[in-house]
Design a protein around this motif. Sequence first.
Motif, PDB file in Angstrom:
ATOM      1  N   THR A 142       0.781  -1.241   0.000  1.00  0.00           N
ATOM      2  CA  THR A 142       0.000   0.000   0.000  1.00  0.00           C
ATOM      3  C   THR A 142       0.807   1.281   0.000  1.00  0.00           C
ATOM      4  OG1 THR A 142      -0.128   0.023   2.426  1.00  0.00           O
ATOM      5  CG2 THR A 142      -1.848  -1.177   1.233  1.00  0.00           C
ATOM      6  N   ARG A 143       2.101   1.275   0.386  1.00  0.00           N
ATOM      7  CA  ARG A 143       2.795   2.544   0.555  1.00  0.00           C
ATOM      8  C   ARG A 143       4.204   2.596  -0.033  1.00  0.00           C
ATOM      9  NH1 ARG A 143       0.053   6.053   3.571  1.00  0.00           N
ATOM     10  NH2 ARG A 143      -1.390   5.348   5.191  1.00  0.00           N
ATOM     11  N   ASN A 144       4.757   1.500  -0.453  1.00  0.00           N
ATOM     12  CA  ASN A 144       6.141   1.482  -0.911  1.00  0.00           C
ATOM     13  C   ASN A 144       6.216   2.108  -2.310  1.00  0.00           C
ATOM     14  OD1 ASN A 144       8.745   0.902  -1.757  1.00  0.00           O
ATOM     15  ND2 ASN A 144       8.763  -1.125  -0.795  1.00  0.00           N
ATOM     16  N   ASP A 145       6.623   3.385  -2.342  1.00  0.00           N
ATOM     17  CA  ASP A 145       6.618   4.119  -3.616  1.00  0.00           C
ATOM     18  C   ASP A 145       7.613   3.571  -4.627  1.00  0.00           C
ATOM     19  OD1 ASP A 145       4.644   5.740  -2.667  1.00  0.00           O
ATOM     20  OD2 ASP A 145       5.987   7.333  -2.010  1.00  0.00           O
ATOM     21  N   SER A 146       8.586   2.784  -4.183  1.00  0.00           N
ATOM     22  CA  SER A 146       9.538   2.207  -5.138  1.00  0.00           C
ATOM     23  C   SER A 146       8.898   1.072  -5.941  1.00  0.00           C
ATOM     24  CB  SER A 146      10.776   1.681  -4.403  1.00  0.00           C
ATOM     25  OG  SER A 146      10.447   0.557  -3.592  1.00  0.00           O
ATOM     26  N   LEU A 147       7.766   0.568  -5.490  1.00  0.00           N
ATOM     27  CA  LEU A 147       7.088  -0.520  -6.186  1.00  0.00           C
ATOM     28  C   LEU A 147       5.947  -0.028  -7.061  1.00  0.00           C
ATOM     29  CD1 LEU A 147       6.900  -3.091  -3.240  1.00  0.00           C
ATOM     30  CD2 LEU A 147       8.625  -2.941  -5.046  1.00  0.00           C
ATOM     31  N   GLY A 148       5.261   1.023  -6.638  1.00  0.00           N
ATOM     32  CA  GLY A 148       4.147   1.557  -7.410  1.00  0.00           C
ATOM     33  C   GLY A 148       3.753   2.905  -6.862  1.00  0.00           C
ATOM     34  N   SER A 149       3.355   3.799  -7.734  1.00  0.00           N
ATOM     35  CA  SER A 149       3.061   5.168  -7.327  1.00  0.00           C
ATOM     36  C   SER A 149       1.574   5.348  -7.088  1.00  0.00           C
ATOM     37  CB  SER A 149       3.536   6.144  -8.408  1.00  0.00           C
ATOM     38  OG  SER A 149       2.875   5.865  -9.628  1.00  0.00           O
ATOM     39  N   ARG A 150       1.224   6.487  -6.464  1.00  0.00           N
ATOM     40  CA  ARG A 150      -0.171   6.808  -6.193  1.00  0.00           C
ATOM     41  C   ARG A 150      -0.896   7.026  -7.521  1.00  0.00           C
ATOM     42  NH1 ARG A 150      -2.311  11.696  -4.647  1.00  0.00           N
ATOM     43  NH2 ARG A 150      -0.216  12.577  -4.635  1.00  0.00           N
ATOM     44  N   SER A 167      -3.374   6.396  -0.144  1.00  0.00           N
ATOM     45  CA  SER A 167      -2.522   5.249   0.210  1.00  0.00           C
ATOM     46  C   SER A 167      -2.470   4.210  -0.893  1.00  0.00           C
ATOM     47  CB  SER A 167      -3.047   4.598   1.496  1.00  0.00           C
ATOM     48  OG  SER A 167      -4.392   4.185   1.319  1.00  0.00           O
ATOM     49  N   ALA A 168      -2.563   4.652  -2.110  1.00  0.00           N
ATOM     50  CA  ALA A 168      -2.634   3.707  -3.219  1.00  0.00           C
ATOM     51  C   ALA A 168      -1.294   3.453  -3.870  1.00  0.00           C
ATOM     52  CB  ALA A 168      -3.620   4.208  -4.266  1.00  0.00           C
ATOM     53  N   GLY A 169      -0.230   3.563  -3.106  1.00  0.00           N
ATOM     54  CA  GLY A 169       1.074   3.225  -3.662  1.00  0.00           C
ATOM     55  C   GLY A 169       1.357   1.741  -3.525  1.00  0.00           C
ATOM     56  N   GLY A 170       2.636   1.364  -3.541  1.00  0.00           N
ATOM     57  CA  GLY A 170       2.993  -0.037  -3.402  1.00  0.00           C
ATOM     58  C   GLY A 170       2.489  -0.870  -4.567  1.00  0.00           C
ATOM     59  N   TRP A 171       2.323  -2.174  -4.301  1.00  0.00           N
ATOM     60  CA  TRP A 171       1.863  -3.054  -5.371  1.00  0.00           C
ATOM     61  C   TRP A 171       0.505  -2.627  -5.903  1.00  0.00           C
ATOM     62  CZ3 TRP A 171       5.696  -5.208  -7.343  1.00  0.00           C
ATOM     63  CH2 TRP A 171       6.679  -5.874  -6.619  1.00  0.00           C
ATOM     64  N   LEU A 172      -0.320  -2.011  -5.069  1.00  0.00           N
ATOM     65  CA  LEU A 172      -1.623  -1.561  -5.555  1.00  0.00           C
ATOM     66  C   LEU A 172      -1.493  -0.474  -6.616  1.00  0.00           C
ATOM     67  CD1 LEU A 172      -3.935  -1.478  -2.415  1.00  0.00           C
ATOM     68  CD2 LEU A 172      -3.548  -3.317  -4.049  1.00  0.00           C
ATOM     69  N   GLY A 173      -0.378   0.186  -6.639  1.00  0.00           N
ATOM     70  CA  GLY A 173      -0.166   1.209  -7.655  1.00  0.00           C
ATOM     71  C   GLY A 173       0.591   0.713  -8.865  1.00  0.00           C
ATOM     72  N   THR A 195      -5.437   2.683 -12.908  1.00  0.00           N
ATOM     73  CA  THR A 195      -6.116   2.398 -11.648  1.00  0.00           C
ATOM     74  C   THR A 195      -5.361   1.307 -10.906  1.00  0.00           C
ATOM     75  OG1 THR A 195      -8.272   1.948 -10.668  1.00  0.00           O
ATOM     76  CG2 THR A 195      -7.677   0.652 -12.607  1.00  0.00           C
ATOM     77  N   VAL A 196      -5.953   0.836  -9.821  1.00  0.00           N
ATOM     78  CA  VAL A 196      -5.241  -0.034  -8.891  1.00  0.00           C
ATOM     79  C   VAL A 196      -4.988  -1.421  -9.484  1.00  0.00           C
ATOM     80  CG1 VAL A 196      -5.437  -1.192  -6.666  1.00  0.00           C
ATOM     81  CG2 VAL A 196      -6.132   1.193  -6.894  1.00  0.00           C
ATOM     82  N   LEU A 197      -3.734  -1.858  -9.468  1.00  0.00           N
ATOM     83  CA  LEU A 197      -3.329  -3.214  -9.828  1.00  0.00           C
ATOM     84  C   LEU A 197      -4.116  -3.747 -11.021  1.00  0.00           C
ATOM     85  CD1 LEU A 197      -1.204  -5.205  -8.777  1.00  0.00           C
ATOM     86  CD2 LEU A 197      -3.002  -6.357  -7.511  1.00  0.00           C
ATOM     87  N   ALA A 198      -4.056  -3.041 -12.129  1.00  0.00           N
ATOM     88  CA  ALA A 198      -4.842  -3.389 -13.313  1.00  0.00           C
ATOM     89  C   ALA A 198      -3.988  -4.145 -14.324  1.00  0.00           C
ATOM     90  CB  ALA A 198      -5.418  -2.128 -13.953  1.00  0.00           C
ATOM     91  N   LYS A 199      -4.612  -5.088 -15.014  1.00  0.00           N
ATOM     92  CA  LYS A 199      -3.907  -5.933 -15.976  1.00  0.00           C
ATOM     93  C   LYS A 199      -4.195  -5.561 -17.421  1.00  0.00           C
ATOM     94  CE  LYS A 199      -7.508  -9.451 -15.387  1.00  0.00           C
ATOM     95  NZ  LYS A 199      -8.330  -9.055 -16.519  1.00  0.00           N
ATOM     96  N   GLY A 200      -5.048  -4.588 -17.661  1.00  0.00           N
ATOM     97  CA  GLY A 200      -5.382  -4.253 -19.034  1.00  0.00           C
ATOM     98  C   GLY A 200      -6.391  -5.211 -19.614  1.00  0.00           C
TER      99      GLY A 200
END
Length: 934
Positions: A586-594, A601-607, A613-618
């Motif tokens: 949820t927060r690790n900006d090195s993995l995914g941004s807001r 709090s949408a960073g981390g893998w969710l970003g 949008t959140v953790l999207a696969k297309g």
Amino acid sequence: MLSLPFLLASLSSVALPMDTGVVVQACRLPFSGDTLLVMRVWNASRITQGDLSLRFHLNGAPGSLADLGFRADLRQKVGADGFNSPIAGAAWVASTVALDPSCVGDTCTHKVDIPLSGLTLAPLEGLAVEFQPVKMSGGSMVSTKPTHVPGASDWSLAGLTNSSDCRSLADQGGIGRNLRFEVRSGTTRVWGHGPGETWDRPAWPLTDFRKASFASLMNTPADTVPVLQRDRRNRTLGNWLVNQAGYRLADVQAGRARVLGVGQSGWSVIDAAGRVLGSGSVTATGRTVSSSLRTVAALNSTLPLQDSTGGVRTGATGILVLPSSLAAGGPYRIASPTDTSAPFRIHEDLYGMVRDAGMRFFGVQRAGDASSWFRPTALAGDPVPGGWYDCGDRLKEGVTQGYSMAVLGALAATHPERDPDRTSYLQSLEVADGVPDLVRELRHGADYAMQSWWLSGHLAGSMPTSVGNMGKDHVGWIHDTWMDFAPASSGGPTSRTARREMGGPVAGSWAAGLAFAARLEKDRDPPFASQALEVSRELYAWGKANQAAVSSPSYGGDPEAASELSLAAVALLWATGDTLYLHDLTRNDSLGSRVSALWQSAGGWLGARKATTVLAKGGWPMDFANLHPLALHAFQTLILPHPDTARRYGILPARGDSLREQLMAGMLANLGNAGTGTRAVALPGTTLKIDSVWNFPIASVSWGYNRYQAGLLAEMLLYAEMARGIEARPTAHYPEGTAFLADSVEVLAVNGMDYLLGQNPWDMSFLMGIGSRNLDHIHHRAANPEGRNSLAVNWDYRTPVGALMGGAAPSQGLLKDAWSDYTSSESCLDFSVSFLIPATLLSKPGAQPPVTGVRTRASTPARVRADRHGVAWSGAVGGIELDVVDLKGRRLAHQVSVQPEGRMEIASRGVALVRWRAGNGSGTASLMPVSSGR
């Protein structure tokens, strides 16, 4: 001699002795002064056969046979690779008929014995023999014909194929098998029977898997029905399209159970006695269906039996809804003046039985010496033992091993109430073994991953993930029984190097599976759980630092590792409570941004995303490379189901609601991109496209179509569950009254399951073993002999219950049922794994807890691991016994130790197999070198 009951039951429909390791095939030529009889003798056992002789029987008055003799040509052997080679020093062997002196009539039976001149046959070797009748005079052969030329009326030749192309057929194994011959080893008969004798064919397995809970659904033709007869049945396409497994009682009672008619108007529903239980007219859809089925039957890879396109059918479609008054039971049928449907049943837990059938395919795919209701032990000396085969081959692929573990673990963790303990490990009996079925199969995959960990020297990046050489494996079409003796060119043991293809996606899926297994097995097997959790942590950390995919010859590089690593983070958070994994999610900006100003709090893998949008696969359905919906669902179900649960993971209520909103936004974005159709169902912030005839979203990928359709249905049902969770506890962004349409989406997913199970243009259930009509020509070596090319020895077709066929999309029109057309006829591990998700989610909750008092696996199993230089063991209760042998069975080393831990150094060259036995386990390990795979 080694008993091979499986081999005997799978070779041919002819009665065979119980313990033979020999196979005979024969064909007769129209005799015109040359060869009369063509024969192939195969050593299908695991030992060398020697001191062999052949015997066949002729009938006739003694006087008519007095001048009859034979010459036998023994000049060719057939190797394991199928090629002929000369026999050094062999020549024509002359023999005379041994007349029965007590016989005075014209129906006597006389013996002809042909010694094979001291020849030996190694495992898989064959002998080509041709017989020529000759006239004998004074103990010598003369050029004129004998008085009696053997023919179709003679006992040993009666019923054999009579063809001028015998030699060509014999080279391909396509010759008659009316085996009225005898093969003898010394004085012991090892094959065949004499006049007046018969042999009863042994039954295998002794405990039939059809006794399991889905027995009422097993309406497929028996495996012993000739293939051409099955094909004739399939080519008549029905005009009433039903789910051939059946319908849930709740769906029938709610008026949701549909049947599709093609060119039909009025209908009646009838029971097994023909009584009418309801009637009416179909509702026209305004659309037509045009379809045809092409069946291609073959004797082997080069000898087609039949290629026929039949069942061409075009007509207007209409829908009927089953009467809500229908009771549980059946079988029922839909009838009209021109057609009657396949039978179907109604059951409150219909999909629980379908799930149980789907689970059987894991037994079909179990590799090596793992117990299985379907396969004999083969390739037990693999460099990484255990695991599952990938498709209709014998490759083991890290991508699909991981996908299987991740799905089994996620389902068992999120739905323990839908994970019953129905069967034993063998999957043959309804006998509880103390382990829920999903957990038990997850453990099988986790053990493979642990073997890989030990072989790597505890280095995540060096773990061998896959086994087998794709090119050589795919060349050979051989039954498992003979794989240990197959040459490398056909995928034999020496070609089966391990491949290191550990990239970020594989590390993530393996870490997820092991983390789920660790918590699920924590009380049952604490030592394993502790080790599995350690390996999961290491894999996750390595994958996070090395997210790039590593391609295999079978699977291209996964475009990104976010979905696998996010699911691993959820599993590790659930298993450990360590907030490091929550931070990464949820927060690790090195993995995914807001990704949105709405949720801070949408960073981390969710970003980590392909879209906005959140953790999207297309725009791709859920599959082995796209686990995004599974990760989103597991996060909400395991970590955020209730504020008190979330607090245990350090999540306060306000933040928990925000995270639930983010997860739902991601699920909706994924669902809106996944399918195609002409109608749109409005969901919050997106639309779900559905087909106006079939009434569910259509996957847009054609190769192995049904795997993607199953993944799309899984995604819909995961969404429906998440939506109900938010409906029960609304949030600021999704307040009470938000139109999630969870029940409607579930109904659409059930329509999609109807399609997979028979309600499709070809009136075909694509789940093998379920329904009255299955495809007949599966691309699967252990199930189907049609593609055999390396051996002339045949085996019987056997239905791989639970296999999901690749099939076709409803718009395709022509469906090809041919072993060589793997795009539609193959069934793979990931196909059935994807199907398992909707089958499980639609099953009835309320699985019973494990039965107490039954025997379970040892709580502290011994661990044995081998490397290039030796073998080490630990946890061996009462000590251990070790044998090291090479692939020819020669013992290289032997040791017995009373110590629970230790190591033995081994000075060996090449491949060696370690067999071990301890008070709390037994198994094998391999010293085969591990290749880089790059």
